[in-house]
Design a protein around this motif. Structure first.
Motif, short mmCIF file in Angstrom:
data_model
loop_
_atom_site.label_atom_id
_atom_site.label_comp_id
_atom_site.label_asym_id
_atom_site.label_seq_id
_atom_site.Cartn_x
_atom_site.Cartn_y
_atom_site.Cartn_z
N ASP A 48 74.00 35.27 130.51
CA ASP A 48 74.99 35.48 129.46
C ASP A 48 75.89 36.68 129.72
OD1 ASP A 48 72.96 37.30 129.04
OD2 ASP A 48 72.96 37.10 126.85
N VAL A 49 75.73 37.35 130.86
CA VAL A 49 76.65 38.41 131.25
C VAL A 49 77.80 37.75 132.00
CG1 VAL A 49 76.95 40.55 132.54
CG2 VAL A 49 74.78 40.09 131.38
N LYS A 50 78.95 37.65 131.34
CA LYS A 50 80.06 36.87 131.86
C LYS A 50 81.38 37.64 131.76
CE LYS A 50 78.01 32.78 132.57
NZ LYS A 50 78.02 32.12 133.88
N PRO A 51 82.39 37.25 132.57
CA PRO A 51 83.71 37.85 132.41
C PRO A 51 84.35 37.40 131.11
CG PRO A 51 83.82 36.03 133.97
CD PRO A 51 82.36 36.24 133.65
N ILE A 52 85.03 38.32 130.43
CA ILE A 52 85.74 37.95 129.21
C ILE A 52 86.82 36.91 129.53
CG2 ILE A 52 87.27 38.83 127.41
CD1 ILE A 52 85.73 41.46 127.54
N ASP A 53 87.52 37.10 130.62
CA ASP A 53 88.47 36.12 131.14
C ASP A 53 87.82 35.45 132.35
OD1 ASP A 53 90.53 34.76 132.53
OD2 ASP A 53 92.05 36.12 131.74
#
Length: 238
Positions: A48-53
């Motif tokens: 769940d650690v993902k780029p905002i864009d």
């Protein structure tokens, strides 16, 4: 008797700017495969650690930060961050701001002001095992932030800076914690984030580049219409 300063964690056998550009040309899956094959299967962060864009990519050496819950709004803890930004600038290299938020889930641990000051001190992206806010401003700045969640909740009286440039622990995909030390390399894209131990940065990069060249060649063979079984038997695991 003379004393000598400890070597910088940001010294590598290859120029750091070149390492950043070469890592940016790879992708997280290939890096993970190489690390896994080298006996380092626990270098991927939680899913769940993902780029905002989704288009954002980060690659670079880690500047590590440990934060802690702080319901007292302790002013001494809050003002420590000014000194932290000075330490960031003093590294003399482009860095990724990497934040261990002590599993806090209440507040935003990163935002537009962090990005503004950080960028002036050499920060080229942020990796936050917690929350972020001011998203519209981050998108307008095209400043890459990877985080677990978005929230408008202010961190003051909820969470504060504690220490930096120490080994921290971020939640892992296959392990509870992935240790991150200053100078370890971070690479993240839409699939997730991997941590490359500092002493392996060049070795891993060279192996990843070779893997990608091999994949490109095999892809051409498959696309040519040759019998896929024959191609597979020629190359083995794909």
């Amino acid at each position: 008797m003379t004393s000598s300063a400890a070597p910088s964690p940001y010294t590598y056998p290859v120029d750091v700017h070149e390492l950043i550009e070469r890592y940016r040309a790879t992708y997280s899956g290939a890096i993970y495969d190489v690390l896994d094959g080298m006996g380092y299967p626990n270098q991927a962060l939680a899913s769940d650690v993902k780029p905002i864009d989704p288009r954002w990519v980060i690659a670079g050496p880690a500047f590590t930060l440990k934060g802690i819950p702080d319901p007292t709004a302790d002013e001494s803890l809050r003002t420590r961050r000014i000194h932290m930004f000075t330490a960031m600038k003093d590294t003399g290299v482009p860095i990724i701001d990497v934040r261990d938020c002590s599993f806090d889930t209440q507040a935003a641990h990163y935002g537009e002001m962090n990005a503004t000051v950080g960028a002036a001190c050499g920060v080229i992206g942020a990796l936050v095992d917690g929350g972020s806010r001011d998203t519209r401003f981050l998108l307008e700045r095209d400043f890459p932030v990877f985080a677990r969640y978005l929230t408008p909740v202010e961190a003051v009286a909820r969470w504060s800076y504690y220490d930096w440039q120490r080994t921290i622990g971020l939640r892992g995909a296959l392990s509870t914690i992935v240790p991150v030390s200053p100078g370890d390399f971070i690479m993240g894209d839409i699939d997730g984030v991997v941590v490359i131990p500092r002493d392996l940065v060049v070795e891993v990069l060279e192996s990843v580049e070779e893997l990608i060249r091999h994949e490109d060649a095999v892809r051409v063979e498959f696309q040519s219409g040759e019998d896929p079984v024959t191609v597979y038997q020629r190359h083995g695991r794909l």
